[in-house]
Design a protein around this motif. Structure first.
Motif, PDB file in Angstrom:
ATOM      1  N   ALA A  89       0.836  -1.204   0.000  1.00 59.86           N
ATOM      2  CA  ALA A  89       0.000   0.000   0.000  1.00 59.86           C
ATOM      3  C   ALA A  89       0.871   1.255   0.000  1.00 59.86           C
ATOM      4  N   PRO A  90       0.389   2.336  -0.576  1.00 59.53           N
ATOM      5  CA  PRO A  90       1.185   3.566  -0.645  1.00 59.53           C
ATOM      6  C   PRO A  90       1.430   4.209   0.716  1.00 59.53           C
ATOM      7  N   THR A  91       0.539   3.974   1.673  1.00 59.61           N
ATOM      8  CA  THR A  91       0.672   4.549   3.012  1.00 59.61           C
ATOM      9  C   THR A  91       0.734   3.417   4.034  1.00 59.61           C
ATOM     10  N   GLN A  92       1.683   3.514   4.952  1.00 58.08           N
ATOM     11  CA  GLN A  92       1.810   2.470   5.966  1.00 58.08           C
ATOM     12  C   GLN A  92       0.629   2.523   6.925  1.00 58.08           C
ATOM     13  N   ARG A  93       0.049   1.367   7.195  1.00 55.03           N
ATOM     14  CA  ARG A  93      -1.124   1.282   8.064  1.00 55.03           C
ATOM     15  C   ARG A  93      -0.754   0.628   9.384  1.00 55.03           C
ATOM     16  N   PHE A  94      -1.391   1.105  10.450  1.00 52.90           N
ATOM     17  CA  PHE A  94      -1.192   0.522  11.772  1.00 52.90           C
ATOM     18  C   PHE A  94      -2.557   0.401  12.429  1.00 52.90           C
ATOM     19  N   THR A  95      -2.959  -0.840  12.761  1.00 52.92           N
ATOM     20  CA  THR A  95      -4.301  -1.076  13.300  1.00 52.92           C
ATOM     21  C   THR A  95      -4.224  -1.426  14.778  1.00 52.92           C
ATOM     22  N   ILE A  96      -5.034  -0.717  15.560  1.00 50.02           N
ATOM     23  CA  ILE A  96      -5.077  -0.888  17.012  1.00 50.02           C
ATOM     24  C   ILE A  96      -6.434  -1.472  17.379  1.00 50.02           C
ATOM     25  N   ALA A  97      -6.436  -2.651  17.957  1.00 50.05           N
ATOM     26  CA  ALA A  97      -7.680  -3.278  18.416  1.00 50.05           C
ATOM     27  C   ALA A  97      -7.870  -2.964  19.898  1.00 50.05           C
TER      28      ALA A  97
END
Length: 287
Positions: A89-97
């Motif tokens: 993906a062009p932008t780094q993603r960080f998912t917080i549950a």
């Protein structure tokens, strides 16, 4: 020896159902095709995984061991696919549950300030999937309510908070300022009993009455709906009970209940600088 992950998923479906027909329906394949795939898996492994007779289907010792190991293996495969897609993906993603009642705003703001171009996503979880989401790659970290199965996880304690009892406003016990476990011994617990081990011990006591059989609820909303109808009671962390207020239920302290422990978890297979950065930021979270 290479294990076919598709066959492993088929095995898990049968092992959970212990019924080839129901498993085939859940997988949307024909039962004979499912049976062939299971036989092929048994041939690959050189062991029998199921015992089949007129009384039904049961797991062999080898089958029980494979079921224990299959979950983490399949979750790791899903995680690898998800992270591969995210890496492109062009932008780094960080998912917080996070679990209901837990506010993560302060830690999110800190991480955002440190990494302004990071695409931060939030994912609400439940008792059933609060660790699953990091093992299968849906989330990078998860703020959980202990206890959890520690297999494959790093666990960072954050804080503790009291747990309270929620009962219907018109319940005979609603007039008490506080509730003991003995008061509740004859009532129905509307959640996974493993979440309230103190109550399990109380209901095994000689004075306890057998509770009425009522389906166990899983989400907070389901629990509160059942509580309001008088079907039973639930035990919630104080912050969760405060967040989900409604006029037809009351919240009472229960001195016999241990505090709830909140922790940050992440997969041992996915330790990154961002995970540790969020771990440092998460220390500021409070109930």
């Amino acid at each position: 020896m290479d294990v076919d992950l598709r066959r492993l998923r088929y095995f898990v479906a049968v092992a959970e159902q212990l019924h080839f027909g129901r498993a085939a329906d859940a997988l949307h394949i024909a039962q004979p095709a499912l049976s062939r795939q299971i036989r092929a898996l048994e041939d690959d492994l050189g062991v029998a995984l199921f015992l089949r007779d007129r009384r039904g289907t049961t797991l062999t010792p080898a089958g029980r061991q494979l079921l224990h190991d299959a979950g983490p293996l399949l979750a790791a495969a899903q995680a690898a696919v998800r992270r591969c897609v995210q890496a492109a993906a062009p932008t780094q993603r960080f998912t917080i549950a996070f679990m209901p009642g837990i506010t993560v705003t302060a830690a999110v703001k800190t991480l955002t300030a440190q990494h302004p171009h990071l695409d931060i996503r939030l994912l609400r979880t439940s008792w059933d999937n609060q660790t699953e989401v990091v093992l299968d790659g849906r989330a990078d970290v998860s703020i959980v309510r202990l206890p959890v199965d520690p297999q494959g996880l790093r666990i960072q304690p954050l804080f503790t908070e009291p747990r309270v009892v929620v009962i219907a406003r018109d319940h005979p016990l609603a007039g008490k300022d506080a509730l003991s476990l003995t008061d509740l011994a004859g009532a129905h617990l509307l959640q996974d009993p493993a979440a309230v081990p103190e109550w399990q011990a109380e209901t095994r006591a000689p004075h306890a009455n057998a509770p009425t059989a009522v389906p166990v609820a899983h989400s907070v909303e389901e629990k509160l709906e059942l509580v309001a109808t008088g079907a039973g009671f639930c035990v919630l962390p104080q912050s969760t009970a405060s967040f989900y207020t409604r006029p037809d239920v009351v919240v009472r302290p229960a001195p016999g209940l241990a505090d709830n422990e909140v922790a940050l978890v992440w997969s041992k297979a996915h330790e990154t600088p961002l995970v540790h950065a969020f771990g440092a930021a998460a220390h500021q979270l409070q109930p």
